[in-house]
Design an enzyme around this catalytic site. Structure first.
Site, PDB file in Angstrom:
ATOM      1  N   ASP A 123      -6.886  -5.574  14.501  1.00 42.74           N
ATOM      2  CA  ASP A 123      -6.657  -4.131  14.374  1.00 42.74           C
ATOM      3  C   ASP A 123      -6.307  -3.863  12.906  1.00 42.74           C
ATOM      4  OD1 ASP A 123      -5.889  -1.519  14.555  1.00 42.74           O
ATOM      5  OD2 ASP A 123      -4.282  -1.857  16.020  1.00 42.74           O
ATOM      6  N   ASP A 138       1.228 -12.431   6.591  1.00 45.23           N
ATOM      7  CA  ASP A 138      -0.203 -12.308   6.302  1.00 45.23           C
ATOM      8  C   ASP A 138      -0.992 -12.914   7.467  1.00 45.23           C
ATOM      9  OD1 ASP A 138      -2.729 -12.243   5.219  1.00 45.23           O
ATOM     10  OD2 ASP A 138      -2.385 -13.955   3.883  1.00 45.23           O
ATOM     11  N   GLN A 147       0.833  -1.204   0.000  1.00 47.16           N
ATOM     12  CA  GLN A 147       0.000   0.000   0.000  1.00 47.16           C
ATOM     13  C   GLN A 147       0.869   1.257   0.000  1.00 47.16           C
ATOM     14  OE1 GLN A 147      -2.229  -0.780   3.633  1.00 47.16           O
ATOM     15  NE2 GLN A 147      -0.338  -1.283   4.707  1.00 47.16           N
ATOM     16  N   THR A 179      -7.105  -2.568   8.723  1.00 53.25           N
ATOM     17  CA  THR A 179      -7.660  -1.520   7.867  1.00 53.25           C
ATOM     18  C   THR A 179      -9.067  -1.946   7.448  1.00 53.25           C
ATOM     19  OG1 THR A 179      -6.558  -2.605   6.018  1.00 53.25           O
ATOM     20  CG2 THR A 179      -5.409  -0.740   7.019  1.00 53.25           C
TER      21      THR A 179
END
Lengths: 284, 284
Positions: B155, B137, B31, B157
Site C-alpha cells: 500500500d 523501511d 516527505q 505511494t
C-alpha cells in the site's frame, strides 16, 4: 504564457487541462460551443463550458454507448440516435454490416459542423448514406413514432439546457413506443460520485423503471467527465443485458475496439455496492 | 476568499478541490505531510502535495486492496502491510475474524500520527492488539523473510520518493520468499490513462511476471487519483483471482462493504482492451 481550460465539475471540484490553442468559439442558437487543442487529451469540444468530447478518451464513451446493445441483440437493423452531434456514436453503430438505417436527431447544427471541421476522426461517418441527419428537437421528433427502431441511443448533454427534455417520463414513453418488440434504449446516465449528478442518475433510472420491464445500469471510466466514473442506462422490452448477451456472435464479427470487449460487458454491469444502493433505494 | 488545493496530476492536467481549512502542514524525515478539510471530499491527506487519502472516497481503495485477496483465499491468517500509514488497509484486513496477526511496516511515523489525529474513521484499528506496527523501511524489513505471510499488501505511494524501492524486482523477490505456498501479493499499480503512470504500471507488472506464476491486474474508480481510474496488481503462487474466488464463503461472512462485492470482484478483472494491450505488450 500558459493557457488552461477549467471545468467547474461541481462548486467544489475543478478539472483543468493545459491548452495549446483555442481553435473555435461561437454561440449557436442553443449553447456556447468551443474547441481547444489540449496538451493531454488532443482536441476538446465543450458545450456551455463543459467537456463534451476529447480525441483521447472519446473511444470509451462511444464504445460503451454502442457495443453493449449491439452485443445483446446482433439483429439490430434500425437505429435512432438522439443528440450525438460529434458523430462518434453514429461512427460506431455504422461499423456493423447488419445496420440498415440510422436516424440521428441533433438539435444543434453547429455541433455537427464543428465536429466535421475539427474532429475528423470522430465525425467521419456523418456523410454515410445509411445515415439520415435531422437538425431538430429530439423531444418533438419522438412524438407519435410506433415500433420503428430496434435501438434508440440517447447521447445527450446533462439534464440542464438543451438536453433537459431528454430526461422526462414523457420522452422515455415516446421512446418505448418508437421501439420494436426487441427494442433497446441506451442513455448516458451521469455519475454516481457527486450528489447533483447522482440524483439525476437515480431520477432517470426511476422513470425508466416505470416504463420498461428491463432497466439496468452499467459503468465506464471516462477521465474527462466529472469524477471520471460514468454510468449508462440499459432499458429493454425483453432482453437482459448480461443473460442475453451474444458474446460469441459479437466476437465473430471481428470488430476491433479499444475499450469494449465481451468480458468487460459483463463486468460493466457489476456495480459497486454504494451505486447499487442508490438505484435500489431510489435516492442518493 | 476562496482556498483551493490543486494537484498537478501531470504537467497538463490539474485537479482542484475547494478547501475549507488547512488543518496540518509539516515536513517529516521523508516527505511533506498536509491535511485539508475539503468541501467535497471531507478531510484530505497529501504527501509531497499529492492526494494520499480522502474521507469520501477512501472506501474504494481500501475495499479493493483488501477484499479481493481475502475472497480468493479465506484461509489467510497472517498479513503484512507495507506502507498504508493512514490505517485504512489494516482496518479492512482486521474485519476478518480468521486473521491472527498483521504486521504493518510504515516508514513515516508522521503519517500514522496524523491519521490518528485527523482521520479517526480510517485509523481506528491501528491500536488493535492483533496489529504490530513497525516504523521501518519496507525494503529492509523484507530481507530474509521466509514463508511467513499468507498475504502481503503493498500500500505504497507512487514510485518516486520514499516509495521507489517498493517497485523493484529485488523487493518483489523478497516478497515472494516471505509468502507461504498459498501466498498472495497485492500492490497498488497506478493508472493506465496518463503515460507516466501507465509506464510504471506496466513496469511493475513485468517484474512481477518474472517471479510469480499468477500475475493479474484489476481496476477500480477512485475519483481523487489521477484520471479517476486506478489499477491494482494481484500476484500469487497458485491462486487464480477469478477462477479460485470463494464467493459463497466470502458472502457468508456477512461483511458490509460500500464498494466491493463478489460480482464486482469478477468485473474488476475484466479490463478494457487498451489496458490489456499495455500489459500484454509490455509497453505503453
Amino acid at each position: 504564457m500558459e493557457l488552461w481550460y477549467t471545468e467547474e465539475q461541481t462548486d467544489n471540484v475543478r478539472l483543468s487541462l493545459k491548452v495549446k490553442q483555442h481553435l473555435f468559439s461561437d454561440h449557436s442558437d442553443f449553447q456556447q460551443v468551443d474547441v481547444f487543442e489540449t496538451a493531454e487529451y488532443g482536441r476538446l469540444m465543450t458545450l456551455d463550458g463543459l467537456v463534451m468530447v476529447t480525441e483521447k478518451d472519446e473511444f470509451v464513451y462511444h464504445d460503451m454507448i454502442t457495443h453493449v446493445a449491439m452485443a445483446v441483440n446482433p439483429e439490430i437493423k434500425n437505429v435512432l440516435i438522439i443528440g450525438g452531434g460529434d458523430g462518434g456514436t453514429a461512427r460506431e453503430v455504422l461499423r456493423y454490416p447488419q445496420i440498415q438505417h440510422v436516424d440521428m436527431v441533433e438539435i444543434d447544427k453547429m455541433v455537427c459542423d464543428v465536429a466535421k471541421e475539427f474532429f475528423p476522426t470522430i465525425s467521419n461517418e456523418l456523410e454515410n448514406p445509411k445515415l439520415a441527419l435531422y437538425y431538430e428537437d429530439g423531444v418533438a421528433y419522438m412524438k407519435g413514432k410506433n415500433s420503428v427502431y430496434d435501438l434508440i441511443i440517447i447521447d445527450s448533454t446533462d439534464p440542464v439546457g438543451p438536453g433537459e427534455g431528454l430526461f422526462t417520463t414523457e420522452f422515455y414513453t415516446d421512446c418505448f413506443n418508437a421501439l420494436t418488440e426487441n427494442g433497446i434504449l441506451i442513455n448516458q446516465n451521469e455519475s454516481p460520485v457527486y450528489e447533483q449528478f447522482a440524483k439525476e442518475a437515480v431520477r432517470a433510472n426511476s422513470k425508466l423503471k416505470k416504463i420498461f420491464p428491463e432497466v439496468h445500469v452499467y459503468q465506464a471510466q471516462i477521465p474527462t467527465y466529472p469524477s471520471g466514473y460514468w454510468l449508462f442506462g440499459f432499458a429493454s422490452k425483453k432482453f437482459h443485458p448480461t443473460k442475453d448477451v451474444k458474446a460469441d456472435v459479437w466476437n465473430k464479427l471481428g470488430l476491433k475496439t479499444k475499450y469494449y470487449n465481451t468480458e468487460l460487458h459483463l463486468g460493466a454491469f457489476a456495480l459497486p455496492n454504494y451505486v447499487k444502493e442508490f438505484f435500489n433505494n431510489g435516492n442518493v
